[in-house]
Each structure stands twice: as structure tokens, then as C-alpha cells.
Design a protein around this motif. Structure first.
Motif, PDB file in Angstrom:
ATOM      1  N   PHE A 184      46.244  25.172  49.157  1.00  0.00           N
ATOM      2  CA  PHE A 184      45.250  25.804  50.038  1.00  0.00           C
ATOM      3  C   PHE A 184      44.420  26.865  49.314  1.00  0.00           C
ATOM      4  N   TRP A 185      44.784  27.168  48.031  1.00  0.00           N
ATOM      5  CA  TRP A 185      44.105  28.256  47.339  1.00  0.00           C
ATOM      6  C   TRP A 185      42.663  27.917  46.955  1.00  0.00           C
ATOM      7  N   GLU A 186      41.904  28.985  46.728  1.00  0.00           N
ATOM      8  CA  GLU A 186      40.553  28.821  46.147  1.00  0.00           C
ATOM      9  C   GLU A 186      40.688  28.299  44.718  1.00  0.00           C
ATOM     10  N   TYR A 201      48.809  37.752  46.857  1.00  0.00           N
ATOM     11  CA  TYR A 201      48.704  36.978  48.082  1.00  0.00           C
ATOM     12  C   TYR A 201      47.207  36.683  48.245  1.00  0.00           C
ATOM     13  N   PRO A 202      46.738  35.614  47.619  1.00  0.00           N
ATOM     14  CA  PRO A 202      45.296  35.348  47.550  1.00  0.00           C
ATOM     15  C   PRO A 202      44.778  34.751  48.860  1.00  0.00           C
ATOM     16  N   GLY A 218      40.786  40.641  44.041  1.00  0.00           N
ATOM     17  CA  GLY A 218      40.398  39.497  43.191  1.00  0.00           C
ATOM     18  C   GLY A 218      38.936  39.615  42.817  1.00  0.00           C
ATOM     19  N   ARG A 219      38.195  40.351  43.641  1.00  0.00           N
ATOM     20  CA  ARG A 219      36.754  40.532  43.402  1.00  0.00           C
ATOM     21  C   ARG A 219      36.324  41.997  43.505  1.00  0.00           C
ATOM     22  N   GLU A 262      34.478  34.567  36.703  1.00  0.00           N
ATOM     23  CA  GLU A 262      33.880  33.422  36.001  1.00  0.00           C
ATOM     24  C   GLU A 262      33.574  32.292  36.977  1.00  0.00           C
ATOM     25  N   HIS A 263      34.471  32.052  37.909  1.00  0.00           N
ATOM     26  CA  HIS A 263      34.235  31.014  38.921  1.00  0.00           C
ATOM     27  C   HIS A 263      33.002  31.337  39.751  1.00  0.00           C
ATOM     28  N   ASP A 264      32.902  32.595  40.186  1.00  0.00           N
ATOM     29  CA  ASP A 264      31.785  32.986  41.057  1.00  0.00           C
ATOM     30  C   ASP A 264      30.463  32.940  40.289  1.00  0.00           C
TER      31      ASP A 264
END
Ligand code: P6P
Length: 350
Positions: free
Chosen positions: A222-224, A270-271, A306-307, A341-343
């Protein structure tokens, strides 16, 4: 008598900090009151099945559901009541807020009102109680804004950088209080023979590097994408891009996992996942993520959504949820890089 040899109690530590001008008498009283309440909670938790306090709250077979939509344990309710009663009369607080209560509660009119706001998760990880796994109390202290006639939830909505104190009490093999007032993170162990918290670590330090991560792997699908990539590289071990093998721990009790990380390093996460994303995450900002972030940063670690740096998040709700990454500084920065990096790639192709 050699003063440096005698154990430093919580009271002595707080008096010394007050003497140095780092805290005032009311904040010292607040912390002592919370510590005393944690001792009472420790006794109740320690009774286990003998205390008639295990299992779900509620009556007639109907579970009691809290504002989070979670079934309350009897000890959740009891711990909440212990903290409310302990803090009502001291004159140090303007209001309290709890994971277990929909809205903040003002200090009763018959008592003097103080200038602090206390937030707490009275018994975090309570689903572990019935299987005798460590649980804990998490607390955070803010200043009440000036000239407030009637304190409301909105007055609690301050960023984590506004905290004047934070801590947790972990009810494990030993009961330990871990505290920061912004001058390092310190651990106190409850000496049950004298009923006093005694300093056992002055200045906890989280190693900047780690080989240990804490996450609930059952949510992996279910994670990004950046979280999938980050954990995938951890699992690839020394043959993978990280070039080293990692170990995993997951107690499913934030206080226990964070205490291990404060003690020996690691990264807790806990993302966001597709199940909890609509709520903003799983863990609560005001009385879980922010106090833990304060403790971790004061111990040389890092804490992020995370951001964004956790302590910079501007709250929009008392029970707001956020994704959480915290622990060893370099490892948290690595996890944040995967998201950045993903964003950046997503923006480039947008
Ligand atoms: P999961 C406990 O309910 C809690 O709020 C934290 O203490 C813990 O880290 C997390 O939830 C566990 O969540 O989804 O693994 O049960």
C-alpha cells in the motif's frame, strides 16, 4: 558526602534546570505531576490480569470507541482519567488535550489556571496490553497563547518547535521516563523501592548511522513509490545500492520502538499508505509525532514527514495525522532523499 556520586532524581534534575533558568517553577511542577501520574499508570499496567483492567472498555458487550474510531481499552480510559485528575488542581495548566478526548478540556473553574497546555496519548500501543508487550504514555507541553479567555482546540495548534517540554514513559521490564525541556534528552528509571525516577542516562545520543529499521512490512503493497524503493533497497542488503545488510524490528508500540532507537539507533517509519492516506497518515502529530520528534532531535537524531521537518509542520487539527520517519539522522535523510527524488521526477514529467 560526595554530591557527584549520589543519584540524580528527576526532582533534583528539574531543580537544577530551574536554578539555571531553563525552566520556571510551574513547568517544573507540571513535569513532576505528569511523572507522578505515570507512576500510577505503571502500577495499573503492572497488575495485568490481576488488576481487572485488561480488555476493552465499554459495557454490555459494546466496545467504547474513541475519537480516532479505535476501540478503547480499559487502561486507555483509566490512564486518561489518572492524567486528568493529577493535572486539575496544580495551577500550572490552562487546558489539556488527549488522544482519548474529542476536544480539549479546560482546567475546572474551582482551580487556578496556569499558562501551559498539556497534550498526551495516555497509553500508546494499548492494543499490546492484553499480550503483555511494552506500552507507554507520551506527552507534549506548549505555552497557552496570551490573553485567551476561553481555551479552545485552536490554541493547541502550534508547530512542534513551540514545545517547551516533551517526553514519554515506557512501561516495560523497567518503567522509564524519557524527557526533554530543550536541553538534551535524558532517561530516568523508576526506582520502585523509593518510588522515585532516577537519572540513568544524561544526554541520550542516537548514532547517526544505523543498520536497523522499524516499519510494519504488512503494509508494503500500500506504500507510495518512494517508500517501496527505499525499503526495497534496505532489503537488498550489501549486494544492493545501500551496500550493507539491515535488520528489522517492529513492536507496534511507538514508545517501545522509539525508546530502542534513542538507546541504540535505527529508523522508525509509519509512512503514508493507500489505507491511511485519506486521513493524512496513521500516527497523530500533536501528541505522538511532535513530542517524539522533539526528543529525537534533542538526542542528535532527525524527524520528518518524509517531505518536511516534523517540528515545522503547521497543525490544522488537534487529532491531525502525519507520516513519520524518525531516528538516526543520516538514515532519515536517506529516506527523505528517496521522497525528494521521486517528487522531482514526478514534477519533471508532469
Ligand atoms: P500498526 C499503536 O496503536 C500505534 O499508534 C503506535 O504506537 C504504533 O507504532 C502503531 O500504532 C502500530 O500500528 O498498524 O502496526 O498496528
Amino acid at each position: 558526602m560526595n554530591p557527584t556520586a549520589s543519584p540524580v532524581s528527576l526532582t533534583r534534575y528539574l531543580i537544577e534546570e530551574q536554578r539555571e533558568g531553563r525552566i520556571g517553577p510551574n513547568l517544573r511542577l507540571l513535569i513532576e505531576v505528569v511523572a507522578r501520574a505515570c507512576k500510577s499508570i505503571s502500577i495499573q499496567v503492572g497488575k495485568g490480569a490481576l488488576g481487572g483492567v485488561l480488555g476493552d472498555a465499554g459495557s454490555g458487550g459494546e466496545a467504547s470507541i474513541n475519537v480516532q474510531g479505535e476501540a478503547q481499552k480499559k487502561l486507555d480510559v483509566l490512564s486518561n482519567e489518572i492524567l486528568l485528575e493529577a493535572n486539575a488542581w496544580g495551577g500550572h495548566l490552562a487546558a489539556l488535550a488527549s488522544e482519548e478526548m474529542d476536544h480539549c478540556v479546560a482546567i475546572p473553574d474551582e482551580y487556578p489556571r496556569g499558562k501551559y497546555l498539556l497534550l498526551f496519548d495516555p497509553l500508546d500501543g494499548s492494543s499490546n496490553i492484553d499480550v503483555n508487550i511494552s506500552v507507554g504514555t507520551i506527552f507534549s507541553v506548549l505555552r497557552c497563547p496570551e490573553d485567551v479567555e476561553t481555551v479552545g482546540d485552536e490554541h493547541f495548534l502550534q508547530p512542534g518547535t513551540a514545545q517547551v517540554a516533551a517526553g514519554y514513559c515506557t512501561y516495560g521490564p523497567s518503567t522509564m521516563l524519557v524527557l526533554t525541556i530543550g536541553n538534551g534528552t535524558h532517561a530516568f528509571t523508576l526506582d520502585r523501592e523509593i518510588g522515585s525516577f532516577v537519572m540513568t542516562t544524561r544526554g541520550m545520543r542516537i548514532p547517526e548511522e544505523t543498520r536497523e529499521f522499524a516499519v510494519n512490512m504488512s503494509n508494503q503493497r500500500f506504500w507510495e513509490e518512494p517508500m517501496q524503493q527505499y525499503v526495497g533497497d534496505l532489503l537488498a542488503g550489501k549486494e544492493g545500492p545501500r551496500g550493507k545488510d539491515f535488520n528489522m524490528r517492529w513492536v507496534a508500540s511507538m514508545v517501545a520502538d522509539v525508546h530502542r532507537i534513542l538507546t541504540r539507533g535505527g529508523i522508525f517509519s509509519y509512512p503514508l499508505d493507500s489505507k491511511c492516506a485519506p486521513k493524512g497518515g496513521k500516527l497523530r502529530l500533536m501528541y505522538e509525532a511532535n513530542p517524539m520528534a522533539f526528543l529525537v532531535e534533542q538526542a542528535g537524531g532527525a524527524a520528518s514527514t518524509g517531505r518536511q521537518r516534523m517540528l515545522d509542520v503547521r497543525p490544522t487539527g488537534l487529532h491531525q495525522r502525519v507520516p513519520v520517519f524518525l531516528g538516526s539522522k543520516n538514515e532519515v535523510e536517506a529516506a527523505v532523499r528517496y521522497h525528494a527524488e521521486h517528487d522531482a521526477q514526478a514534477r519533471a514529467v508532469a
